[in-house]
Motif scaffolding. Structure first.
Motif, PDB file in Angstrom:
ATOM      1  N   GLU A  27      16.174  11.650 -21.648  1.00 31.09           N
ATOM      2  CA  GLU A  27      17.587  11.677 -22.052  1.00 31.09           C
ATOM      3  C   GLU A  27      18.477  11.540 -20.815  1.00 31.09           C
ATOM      4  O   GLU A  27      18.298  12.256 -19.828  1.00 31.09           O
ATOM      5  N   ARG A  28      19.437  10.589 -20.884  1.00 27.13           N
ATOM      6  CA  ARG A  28      20.315  10.341 -19.744  1.00 27.13           C
ATOM      7  C   ARG A  28      21.800  10.509 -20.102  1.00 27.13           C
ATOM      8  O   ARG A  28      22.644  10.460 -19.222  1.00 27.13           O
ATOM      9  N   ASN A  29      22.137  10.689 -21.363  1.00 28.73           N
ATOM     10  CA  ASN A  29      23.530  10.809 -21.790  1.00 28.73           C
ATOM     11  C   ASN A  29      24.060  12.189 -21.405  1.00 28.73           C
ATOM     12  O   ASN A  29      23.565  13.210 -21.891  1.00 28.73           O
TER      13      ASN A  29
ATOM     14  N   ALA B  67      25.185  14.278 -24.487  1.00 31.11           N
ATOM     15  CA  ALA B  67      24.064  14.768 -25.288  1.00 31.11           C
ATOM     16  C   ALA B  67      23.351  15.914 -24.591  1.00 31.11           C
ATOM     17  O   ALA B  67      22.906  16.875 -25.243  1.00 31.11           O
ATOM     18  N   LEU B  68      23.258  15.839 -23.277  1.00 29.78           N
ATOM     19  CA  LEU B  68      22.644  16.948 -22.535  1.00 29.78           C
ATOM     20  C   LEU B  68      23.525  18.190 -22.573  1.00 29.78           C
ATOM     21  O   LEU B  68      23.022  19.316 -22.685  1.00 29.78           O
ATOM     22  N   ALA B  69      24.854  17.997 -22.498  1.00 30.61           N
ATOM     23  CA  ALA B  69      25.760  19.137 -22.537  1.00 30.61           C
ATOM     24  C   ALA B  69      25.748  19.817 -23.900  1.00 30.61           C
ATOM     25  O   ALA B  69      26.016  21.021 -24.007  1.00 30.61           O
ATOM     26  N   ASP B  70      25.451  19.077 -24.966  1.00 31.55           N
ATOM     27  CA  ASP B  70      25.408  19.677 -26.301  1.00 31.55           C
ATOM     28  C   ASP B  70      24.239  20.641 -26.473  1.00 31.55           C
ATOM     29  O   ASP B  70      24.190  21.378 -27.468  1.00 31.55           O
ATOM     30  N   LEU B  71      23.302  20.650 -25.532  1.00 30.30           N
ATOM     31  CA  LEU B  71      22.180  21.583 -25.598  1.00 30.30           C
ATOM     32  C   LEU B  71      22.546  22.973 -25.104  1.00 30.30           C
ATOM     33  O   LEU B  71      21.688  23.868 -25.110  1.00 30.30           O
ATOM     34  N   ALA B  72      23.785  23.163 -24.688  1.00 29.33           N
ATOM     35  CA  ALA B  72      24.216  24.468 -24.176  1.00 29.33           C
ATOM     36  C   ALA B  72      24.202  25.502 -25.293  1.00 29.33           C
ATOM     37  O   ALA B  72      24.500  25.214 -26.452  1.00 29.33           O
TER      38      ALA B  72
ATOM     39  N   HIS C 269      12.950  10.339 -10.706  1.00 28.50           N
ATOM     40  CA  HIS C 269      13.324  11.744 -10.789  1.00 28.50           C
ATOM     41  C   HIS C 269      12.771  12.383 -12.059  1.00 28.50           C
ATOM     42  O   HIS C 269      12.385  13.558 -12.058  1.00 28.50           O
ATOM     43  N   GLY C 270      12.719  11.629 -13.141  1.00 22.95           N
ATOM     44  CA  GLY C 270      12.168  12.165 -14.378  1.00 22.95           C
ATOM     45  C   GLY C 270      10.686  12.499 -14.260  1.00 22.95           C
ATOM     46  O   GLY C 270      10.233  13.550 -14.745  1.00 22.95           O
ATOM     47  N   ARG C 271       9.919  11.610 -13.618  1.00 23.01           N
ATOM     48  CA  ARG C 271       8.489  11.898 -13.432  1.00 23.01           C
ATOM     49  C   ARG C 271       8.277  13.105 -12.518  1.00 23.01           C
ATOM     50  O   ARG C 271       7.431  13.954 -12.790  1.00 23.01           O
ATOM     51  N   LEU C 272       9.057  13.157 -11.430  1.00 24.34           N
ATOM     52  CA  LEU C 272       8.932  14.291 -10.516  1.00 24.34           C
ATOM     53  C   LEU C 272       9.330  15.593 -11.203  1.00 24.34           C
ATOM     54  O   LEU C 272       8.664  16.624 -11.036  1.00 24.34           O
TER      55      LEU C 272
ATOM     56  N   ALA D 164      14.963  17.903 -21.516  1.00 22.89           N
ATOM     57  CA  ALA D 164      15.517  16.654 -22.047  1.00 22.89           C
ATOM     58  C   ALA D 164      15.595  15.585 -20.960  1.00 22.89           C
ATOM     59  O   ALA D 164      15.325  14.406 -21.214  1.00 22.89           O
ATOM     60  N   LEU D 165      15.962  15.977 -19.749  1.00 24.94           N
ATOM     61  CA  LEU D 165      15.993  15.015 -18.645  1.00 24.94           C
ATOM     62  C   LEU D 165      14.596  14.474 -18.360  1.00 24.94           C
ATOM     63  O   LEU D 165      14.413  13.271 -18.132  1.00 24.94           O
ATOM     64  N   ALA D 166      13.606  15.342 -18.353  1.00 24.87           N
ATOM     65  CA  ALA D 166      12.234  14.894 -18.095  1.00 24.87           C
ATOM     66  C   ALA D 166      11.713  14.018 -19.231  1.00 24.87           C
ATOM     67  O   ALA D 166      10.872  13.133 -18.999  1.00 24.87           O
TER      68      ALA D 166
END
Length: 401
Positions: free
Chosen positions: A195-197, A200-205, A228-231, A190-192
Motif C-alpha cells: 500500500e502506497r496511498n 489509505a494508510l492514514a485511515d488505519l489510525a 523499502h517494502g522488502r526490507l 500495509a506498507l510492507a
C-alpha cells in the motif's frame, strides 16, 4: 609431571589443588603435605584436557589424594566444565576472580606459574570464593539473560525499521509515539504489503490518532519504493520472531520458578513464631519470592525474576546487604545504591573536569626587556632586597559556591 618440595606450610588448607584454565586444557597444581618429612610439602604440576572423561579422571585422582579444596580462575566460560564436574564428584570447588590473584607486579606469567601461585594462595587462605549459584538458579539465570539479549536485539531491529522509513522520507515516527502500537503496526504491515496511498494508510489510525489523520497523511507521503517494502517486511518478520521467542522464554521462566524451591531459611520466622511469613519448612518457591519482590516500588515482575536469578535464593551467602568489602548482594543484582557526591566536590570527582580553585589566577609573564635594560634591572634587583608578598586574605565563600 614435576615434583618439588617447598618449606612453606602455614596455610589454612592442608591439601589443595589449583587449576589455571584455558580453552582446551587446564594446568593443575596439587600441593599436599609430605608423608615422612614434617613441615615439607609435595607439589605436582601437570596438564589436563578439558574433555569430560579427562576431568572425571582428574576428580578421581584428587579424591584419592584427599584434596580438601579445588580453586580455579573465572576464565570466560571455560571454567564451567571443571567446576560442575568436580563439584559433582564431591569436591569443594572455589571460583576466584583472576583480578584478585594476579595483581602482583613483576611476577613471571606462565600457565604453570599461575597454577602454582594460585595453589599457594589457596592453601594460605588468601583467596575469596565467588558466588556460584546452584543448578536450578543457574538454569534460571541462563533463561533470564537470554531473554534480556533477545529484548535488546528486538529493540535494535525496531530502530532499524524507523531508519528504513526515514530513508524513504516517511516521517511516521514524528506523529506516532509508538511505531509498533496498534495503529503504527497496521500502517507498517500495509506498507510492507504494497500500500502506497498516504490517505489509505492514514485511515488505519485507531484511538486518539484518528484526530491526526491529516498529519498522518502528510507524514506518510514520501519516496517509499519496492526496495523499502522488502526490507521492511524482513525487519518486521525478525521483530515478530524475537517477540515469539521472548514469550516462550517468559513461559519457561515462569515454569522453572514454580518448580524451584528454597530449601533454606529465607528470612522468615521460626516454627514457634506465630507472626506469619515463610520459614524453612514452608517450601517457599521462587515464584512466591518474586511476587514479594514485585511489591517493592520500582521492581516489576521481570526485574524480580532477574534479581533472584542473579543472587539466588539463599541470602546467607552474603554477609551484609550493602556493597562494602564484605557485602555482595546489591552489586550482582544491579541494585547498588548510588553514592551521591557533595556539590562542593562533584566537579573534582567527575572524570575529565577540574574543581574550582581558591587561588588567584597566575599573572602573565612580563615581556622580555632589551639587553642593556635587563643588565641594569638585574643589578638593581641584586642590590635591593625583595619584600615578602603578603598572604592573600581568606575568602568568605568556599569553592564551588
Amino acid at each position: 609431571m614435576e615434583e618439588s618440595k617447598d618449606d612453606h606450610d602455614d596455610g589454612s588448607v592442608a591439601r589443595v589443588a589449583a587449576i589455571d584454565i584455558a580453552k582446551a586444557t587446564g594446568m593443575v597444581c596439587l600441593r599436599i603435605p609430605h608423608d615422612t618429612i614434617e613441615g615439607r610439602r609435595v607439589q605436582q604440576v601437570w596438564t589436563v584436557a578439558s574433555t569430560t572423561n579427562a576431568i572425571l579422571e582428574l576428580g578421581d585422582r584428587l579424591v584419592c589424594q584427599g584434596v580438601q579444596r579445588v580453586v580455579m580462575e573465572a576464565t570466560g566460560s571455560y571454567w564451567r566444565p571443571f567446576f560442575y564436574l568436580l563439584e559433582a564428584r564431591g569436591l569443594e570447588c572455589w571460583l576466584v576472580n583472576a583480578r584478585d590473584v594476579k595483581n602482583v607486579p613483576g611476577r613471571p606469567k606462565t600457565d604453570k606459574l599461575d597454577a602454582v601461585w594460585l595453589a599457594k594462595l589457596a592453601e594460605r587462605g588468601m583467596v575469596r570464593a565467588s558466588f556460584v549459584p546452584p543448578k536450578p538458579v543457574r538454569q534460571l539465570r541462563d533463561l533470564t539473560r537470554t531473554r534480556t539479549v533477545f529484548i535488546q536485539e528486538r529493540t535494535r531491529h525496531k530502530h532499524r525499521v524507523d531508519k528504513a522509513l526515514q530513508d524513504a522520507q516517511i516521517k511516521l515516527s514524528d506523529v506516532v509515539s509508538d511505531l509498533f502500537g496498534l495503529s503504527g503496526r497496521a500502517m507498517l504491515d500495509a506498507l510492507a504489503a504494497g500500500e502506497r496511498n498516504p490517505r489509505a494508510l492514514a485511515d488505519l489510525a485507531r484511538g486518539s490518532l484518528v484526530k491526526k489523520k491529516p498529519a498522518l497523511a502528510e507524514a506518510l507521503t514520501g519516496q517509499f519504493e519496492e526496495h523499502h517494502g522488502r526490507l521492511l517486511g524482513v525487519l518486521l518478520g525478525t521483530v515478530d520472531h524475537l517477540t515469539t521467542q521472548v514469550q516462550e522464554l517468559d513461559r519457561l521462566i515462569a515454569d522453572l520458578m514454580k518448580q524451584t524451591t528454597a530449601p533454606y531459611d529465607t528470612g522468615g520466622p521460626s516454627d514457634g513464631d506465630d507472626t506469619g511469613g515463610p520459614s524453612v519448612r514452608d517450601g517457599v518457591t521462587a515464584q512466591e519470592l518474586a511476587e514479594r519482590l514485585d511489591a517493592v516500588p520500582g521492581i516489576g515482575p521481570a526485574t524480580a525474576q532477574i534479581v533472584l536469578a542473579e543472587i539466588g535464593l539463599d541470602m546467607s551467602r552474603f554477609p551484609t546487604p550493602n556493597t562494602s568489602s564484605r557485602g555482595r548482594s546489591c552489586a550482582p543484582a544491579r541494585f547498588s545504591p548510588e553514592r551521591r557526591t557533595p556539590p562542593a566536590r562533584r566537579a573534582r570527582a567527575t572524570h575529565g573536569s577540574r574543581a574550582p580553585s581558591a587561588k588567584p589566577p597566575t599573572p602573565l609573564p612580563a615581556p622580555t626587556p632589551s639587553s642593556a635594560l635587563a643588565t641594569a634591572e638585574s643589578s638593581n634587583a641584586a642590590a635591593t632586597p625583595k619584600p615578602s608578598s603578603p598572604s592573600p586574605a581568606p575568602s568568605s565563600s568556599s569553592p564551588g559556591t
